[in-house]
Design a protein around this motif. Structure first.
Motif, mmCIF file in Angstrom:
data_model
loop_
_atom_site.group_PDB
_atom_site.id
_atom_site.type_symbol
_atom_site.label_atom_id
_atom_site.label_comp_id
_atom_site.label_asym_id
_atom_site.label_seq_id
_atom_site.Cartn_x
_atom_site.Cartn_y
_atom_site.Cartn_z
ATOM 1 N N VAL A 141 39.510 66.034 47.234
ATOM 2 C CA VAL A 141 40.742 66.137 48.011
ATOM 3 C C VAL A 141 40.549 65.478 49.377
ATOM 4 N N ASP A 142 39.415 65.732 50.031
ATOM 5 C CA ASP A 142 39.133 65.119 51.329
ATOM 6 C C ASP A 142 39.046 63.602 51.216
ATOM 7 N N ALA A 143 38.397 63.108 50.170
ATOM 8 C CA ALA A 143 38.267 61.663 49.975
ATOM 9 C C ALA A 143 39.631 61.023 49.736
ATOM 10 N N ASN A 144 40.472 61.669 48.952
ATOM 11 C CA ASN A 144 41.823 61.144 48.720
ATOM 12 C C ASN A 144 42.638 61.117 50.003
ATOM 13 N N GLN A 145 42.518 62.142 50.815
ATOM 14 C CA GLN A 145 43.237 62.189 52.086
ATOM 15 C C GLN A 145 42.761 61.060 52.992
ATOM 16 N N ARG A 146 41.458 60.851 53.076
ATOM 17 C CA ARG A 146 40.905 59.779 53.925
ATOM 18 C C ARG A 146 41.351 58.415 53.403
ATOM 19 N N LEU A 147 41.393 58.264 52.091
ATOM 20 C CA LEU A 147 41.844 57.006 51.492
ATOM 21 C C LEU A 147 43.298 56.729 51.868
ATOM 22 N N ARG A 148 44.134 57.739 51.808
ATOM 23 C CA ARG A 148 45.542 57.562 52.206
ATOM 24 C C ARG A 148 45.648 57.163 53.674
ATOM 25 N N GLU A 149 44.838 57.791 54.519
ATOM 26 C CA GLU A 149 44.858 57.454 55.945
ATOM 27 C C GLU A 149 44.442 55.999 56.163
ATOM 28 N N LEU A 150 43.389 55.560 55.472
ATOM 29 C CA LEU A 150 42.921 54.183 55.607
ATOM 30 C C LEU A 150 43.956 53.188 55.094
ATOM 31 N N GLU A 151 44.610 53.519 53.980
ATOM 32 C CA GLU A 151 45.653 52.636 53.446
ATOM 33 C C GLU A 151 46.823 52.535 54.414
ATOM 34 N N ALA A 152 47.222 53.655 55.011
ATOM 35 C CA ALA A 152 48.324 53.641 55.978
ATOM 36 C C ALA A 152 47.937 52.827 57.203
ATOM 37 N N GLU A 153 46.695 52.970 57.651
ATOM 38 C CA GLU A 153 46.212 52.206 58.805
ATOM 39 C C GLU A 153 46.199 50.707 58.489
ATOM 40 N N GLN A 154 45.751 50.371 57.291
ATOM 41 C CA GLN A 154 45.710 48.963 56.895
ATOM 42 C C GLN A 154 47.126 48.384 56.817
ATOM 43 N N GLU A 155 48.054 49.121 56.240
ATOM 44 C CA GLU A 155 49.443 48.661 56.162
ATOM 45 C C GLU A 155 50.034 48.476 57.553
ATOM 46 N N SER A 156 49.705 49.390 58.454
ATOM 47 C CA SER A 156 50.187 49.289 59.833
ATOM 48 C C SER A 156 49.622 48.043 60.507
ATOM 49 N N ASN A 157 48.332 47.797 60.308
ATOM 50 C CA ASN A 157 47.703 46.618 60.901
ATOM 51 C C ASN A 157 48.311 45.339 60.340
ATOM 52 N N GLU A 158 48.537 45.300 59.045
ATOM 53 C CA GLU A 158 49.128 44.117 58.423
ATOM 54 C C GLU A 158 50.549 43.907 58.937
ATOM 55 N N SER A 159 51.286 44.988 59.105
ATOM 56 C CA SER A 159 52.646 44.899 59.624
ATOM 57 C C SER A 159 52.629 44.367 61.051
ATOM 58 N N ASN A 160 51.686 44.842 61.858
ATOM 59 C CA ASN A 160 51.565 44.373 63.235
ATOM 60 C C ASN A 160 51.197 42.891 63.277
ATOM 61 N N GLU A 161 50.310 42.462 62.383
ATOM 62 C CA GLU A 161 49.912 41.058 62.337
ATOM 63 C C GLU A 161 51.101 40.166 61.974
ATOM 64 N N VAL A 162 51.901 40.606 61.033
ATOM 65 C CA VAL A 162 53.084 39.838 60.636
ATOM 66 C C VAL A 162 54.058 39.761 61.809
ATOM 67 N N GLU A 163 54.255 40.879 62.483
ATOM 68 C CA GLU A 163 55.170 40.912 63.630
ATOM 69 C C GLU A 163 54.663 40.009 64.751
ATOM 70 N N GLU A 164 53.350 40.019 64.997
ATOM 71 C CA GLU A 164 52.777 39.156 66.023
ATOM 72 C C GLU A 164 52.939 37.686 65.646
ATOM 73 N N ALA A 165 52.758 37.379 64.383
ATOM 74 C CA ALA A 165 52.916 35.997 63.927
ATOM 75 C C ALA A 165 54.358 35.547 64.109
ATOM 76 N N LYS A 166 55.311 36.409 63.812
ATOM 77 C CA LYS A 166 56.726 36.065 64.009
ATOM 78 C C LYS A 166 57.020 35.848 65.491
ATOM 79 N N THR A 167 56.460 36.697 66.331
ATOM 80 C CA THR A 167 56.670 36.568 67.767
ATOM 81 C C THR A 167 56.079 35.255 68.272
ATOM 82 N N GLU A 168 54.860 34.922 67.822
ATOM 83 C CA GLU A 168 54.224 33.654 68.199
ATOM 84 C C GLU A 168 55.071 32.474 67.750
ATOM 85 N N GLU A 169 55.548 32.537 66.523
ATOM 86 C CA GLU A 169 56.357 31.454 65.964
ATOM 87 C C GLU A 169 57.643 31.299 66.767
ATOM 88 N N SER A 170 58.270 32.398 67.098
ATOM 89 C CA SER A 170 59.500 32.375 67.881
ATOM 90 C C SER A 170 59.225 31.813 69.275
#
Length: 80
Positions: free
Chosen positions: A30-59
């Motif tokens: 259960v602890d490992a699954n919870q940590r995995l979900r946290e890491l996946e959410a963090e990774q998705e957030s980072n990827e979303s931020n990178e995409v947003e930064e790329a759009k801002t740079e492009e603009s």
């Protein structure tokens, strides 16, 4: 009869040990699954931020390109 009682006691003890092991492993899973979900959410957030930064740079790059093309007065005048 004593040997049968000893066997039953040993089996009951073994069942208790296995039960404790299963509870511990379940908790770790259960602890490992919870940590995995946290890491996946963090990774998705980072990827979303990178995409947003790329759009801002492009603009920003597009805005800079447009600004350079509109002035035209200072760069093309030749004074003799």
């Amino acid at each position: 009869m004593t040997s049968q009682r000893d066997r039953i006691a040993n089996l009951e003890s073994r069942v208790e040990e296995l039960d404790a092991t299963i509870r511990g492993l379940t908790e770790e899973l259960v602890d490992a699954n919870q940590r995995l979900r946290e890491l996946e959410a963090e990774q998705e957030s980072n990827e979303s931020n990178e995409v947003e930064e790329a759009k801002t740079e492009e603009s920003k790059d597009e805005t800079d390109d447009n600004d350079e093309g509109t002035s035209g007065l200072g760069d093309d005048i030749i004074v003799a």
